[in-house]
Design a protein around this motif. Structure first.
Motif, PDB file in Angstrom:
ATOM      1  N   SER A  18       0.812  -1.218   0.000  1.00  0.00           N
ATOM      2  CA  SER A  18       0.000   0.000   0.000  1.00  0.00           C
ATOM      3  C   SER A  18       0.846   1.268   0.000  1.00  0.00           C
ATOM      4  CB  SER A  18      -0.914   0.015   1.227  1.00  0.00           C
ATOM      5  OG  SER A  18      -1.786  -1.083   1.224  1.00  0.00           O
ATOM      6  N   TYR A  19       2.106   1.155   0.397  1.00  0.00           N
ATOM      7  CA  TYR A  19       2.939   2.337   0.584  1.00  0.00           C
ATOM      8  C   TYR A  19       4.065   2.460  -0.433  1.00  0.00           C
ATOM      9  CZ  TYR A  19       0.521   2.296   5.043  1.00  0.00           C
ATOM     10  OH  TYR A  19      -0.447   2.278   6.019  1.00  0.00           O
ATOM     11  N   PRO A  21       5.102   1.337  -4.102  1.00  0.00           N
ATOM     12  CA  PRO A  21       4.483   0.734  -5.298  1.00  0.00           C
ATOM     13  C   PRO A  21       5.303  -0.363  -5.951  1.00  0.00           C
ATOM     14  CG  PRO A  21       5.226   2.987  -5.735  1.00  0.00           C
ATOM     15  CD  PRO A  21       5.332   2.787  -4.264  1.00  0.00           C
ATOM     16  N   GLU A 115     -12.538  10.496   0.967  1.00  0.00           N
ATOM     17  CA  GLU A 115     -12.700  11.001  -0.398  1.00  0.00           C
ATOM     18  C   GLU A 115     -11.812  12.206  -0.682  1.00  0.00           C
ATOM     19  OE1 GLU A 115     -16.867  11.667  -0.469  1.00  0.00           O
ATOM     20  OE2 GLU A 115     -17.358   9.541  -0.782  1.00  0.00           O
ATOM     21  N   ARG A 117      -8.903  13.166   1.345  1.00  0.00           N
ATOM     22  CA  ARG A 117      -7.496  13.013   1.709  1.00  0.00           C
ATOM     23  C   ARG A 117      -6.851  11.720   1.214  1.00  0.00           C
ATOM     24  NH1 ARG A 117      -5.915  16.652   5.735  1.00  0.00           N
ATOM     25  NH2 ARG A 117      -3.851  15.865   5.194  1.00  0.00           N
ATOM     26  N   HIS A 118      -7.649  10.699   0.908  1.00  0.00           N
ATOM     27  CA  HIS A 118      -7.071   9.390   0.580  1.00  0.00           C
ATOM     28  C   HIS A 118      -7.730   8.749  -0.636  1.00  0.00           C
ATOM     29  CE1 HIS A 118      -4.549   9.346   4.138  1.00  0.00           C
ATOM     30  NE2 HIS A 118      -5.591   9.740   4.845  1.00  0.00           N
ATOM     31  N   ALA A 119      -8.086   9.575  -1.607  1.00  0.00           N
ATOM     32  CA  ALA A 119      -8.711   9.049  -2.823  1.00  0.00           C
ATOM     33  C   ALA A 119      -7.752   8.202  -3.648  1.00  0.00           C
ATOM     34  CB  ALA A 119      -9.263  10.192  -3.667  1.00  0.00           C
ATOM     35  N   ASP A 120      -6.456   8.277  -3.338  1.00  0.00           N
ATOM     36  CA  ASP A 120      -5.458   7.484  -4.055  1.00  0.00           C
ATOM     37  C   ASP A 120      -5.070   6.227  -3.297  1.00  0.00           C
ATOM     38  OD1 ASP A 120      -4.244   8.840  -1.976  1.00  0.00           O
ATOM     39  OD2 ASP A 120      -2.387   9.241  -3.077  1.00  0.00           O
ATOM     40  N   GLY A 121      -5.761   5.934  -2.193  1.00  0.00           N
ATOM     41  CA  GLY A 121      -5.372   4.807  -1.356  1.00  0.00           C
ATOM     42  C   GLY A 121      -6.304   3.614  -1.486  1.00  0.00           C
ATOM     43  N   ASP A 122      -5.957   2.525  -0.767  1.00  0.00           N
ATOM     44  CA  ASP A 122      -6.740   1.296  -0.884  1.00  0.00           C
ATOM     45  C   ASP A 122      -8.008   1.330  -0.038  1.00  0.00           C
ATOM     46  OD1 ASP A 122      -5.585   1.097   1.593  1.00  0.00           O
ATOM     47  OD2 ASP A 122      -4.442  -0.725   1.154  1.00  0.00           O
ATOM     48  N   TYR A 124     -10.224   3.740  -0.545  1.00  0.00           N
ATOM     49  CA  TYR A 124     -11.162   4.464  -1.416  1.00  0.00           C
ATOM     50  C   TYR A 124     -11.769   3.491  -2.425  1.00  0.00           C
ATOM     51  CZ  TYR A 124     -12.987   7.818  -4.766  1.00  0.00           C
ATOM     52  OH  TYR A 124     -13.814   8.524  -5.597  1.00  0.00           O
ATOM     53  N   LYS A 213       3.865  10.606   3.084  1.00  0.00           N
ATOM     54  CA  LYS A 213       2.670  10.693   3.927  1.00  0.00           C
ATOM     55  C   LYS A 213       2.946  10.347   5.385  1.00  0.00           C
ATOM     56  CE  LYS A 213      -0.888   9.937   0.422  1.00  0.00           C
ATOM     57  NZ  LYS A 213      -2.026   9.088   0.004  1.00  0.00           N
TER      58      LYS A 213
END
Length: 235
Positions: A18-19, A21, A115, A117-122, A124, A213
């Motif tokens: 997750s952190y 890539p 939505e 702050r973390h729309a690019d995370g797992d 979302y 982050k």
């Protein structure tokens, strides 16, 4: 002390990290059939385990050791000038402790936070099932700390109260209130609360040096990292 040697653990198959890539992650879990005992949890926190929902886990990657457990020794912590300003800026908030539960108010705040702050995370997109599974657990040591401005909910710090410290499980907050630095304030408040309760530390989860982050975690000094199974001060 409980003998941790008698406990069973299971490792996941490698999966996308997750952190980082370019890395594959493996996670070690305590046997889910083991009752969620607060004493065992406290002991496992000393060797880098965290809680997510009903599971205690830690990274167990074969090729990577970037995830380093981090904690703040509460008695030794001294806020910086910036942190003192954050404390002052949020001095108008009312903070109360409640048992974990689902409400539309909590979920609305959580979904806005994810939505924004973390729309690019797992995590979302957020869902009610995800929120319940991750955070709303009926465990005797888990607390929701509400941060309110009068009646308006601005933040919730999901925190486990252990014999050796507070484990900061997750904090979600009003993303539009950037000036307040609510995420940082929640950590500062938990440090003060650990000190008030006579507890040793606030456990912040994992720190990865190359992950932008996670840079905020090293703003709290002193901070200790678990390196070669020993807690050492980050210099």
């Amino acid at each position: 002390m409980t003998s941790l040697a008698r406990l069973k653990f299971y490792a996941t198959q490698p999966h996308a990290c997750s952190y980082l890539p370019d890395e594959q992650a493996t996670t070690l879990f305590l046997d889910p059939s083991q009752p969620m005992d607060v004493g065992i949890y406290a002991e496992l926190s000393e060797i880098g385990f965290r809680r997510s929902g009903d599971h205690l886990y830690r990274p167990h990657c074969q090729r990577c050791s970037a995830c380093i457990p981090a904690r703040i020794p509460a008695r030794d912590f001294q806020p910086s000038r910036q942190q003192k300003r954050i404390l002052k800026r949020n001095g108008d908030l009312d903070i109360s402790e409640v048992r974990p539960r689902f409400t539309e108010e909590y979920y609305g705040l959580y979904s806005r936070y994810i939505e924004t702050r973390h729309a690019d995370g797992d995590m979302y997109p957020p869902t009610r099932d995800q929120f319940n599974t991750f955070l709303v657990r009926d465990l005797p040591f888990c607390r929701f700390y509400e941060f309110r401005l009068e009646s308006r909910l601005l933040a919730v710090a999901v925190t486990d109260v252990l014999s050796n410290g507070l484990s900061a499980v997750y904090t979600f907050y009003a993303p539009e209130e950037e000036r307040r630095s609510l995420g940082r304030f929640a950590i500062l408040w938990q440090i003060a609360e650990a000190r008030r309760l006579g507890l040793d530390a606030v456990y912040l989860g994992y720190w990865i040096k190359s992950c932008r982050k996670m840079n905020y975690k090293t703003e709290y000094r002193p901070i200790e990292l678990l390196v070669n199974q020993r807690w050492v001060n980050l210099t």
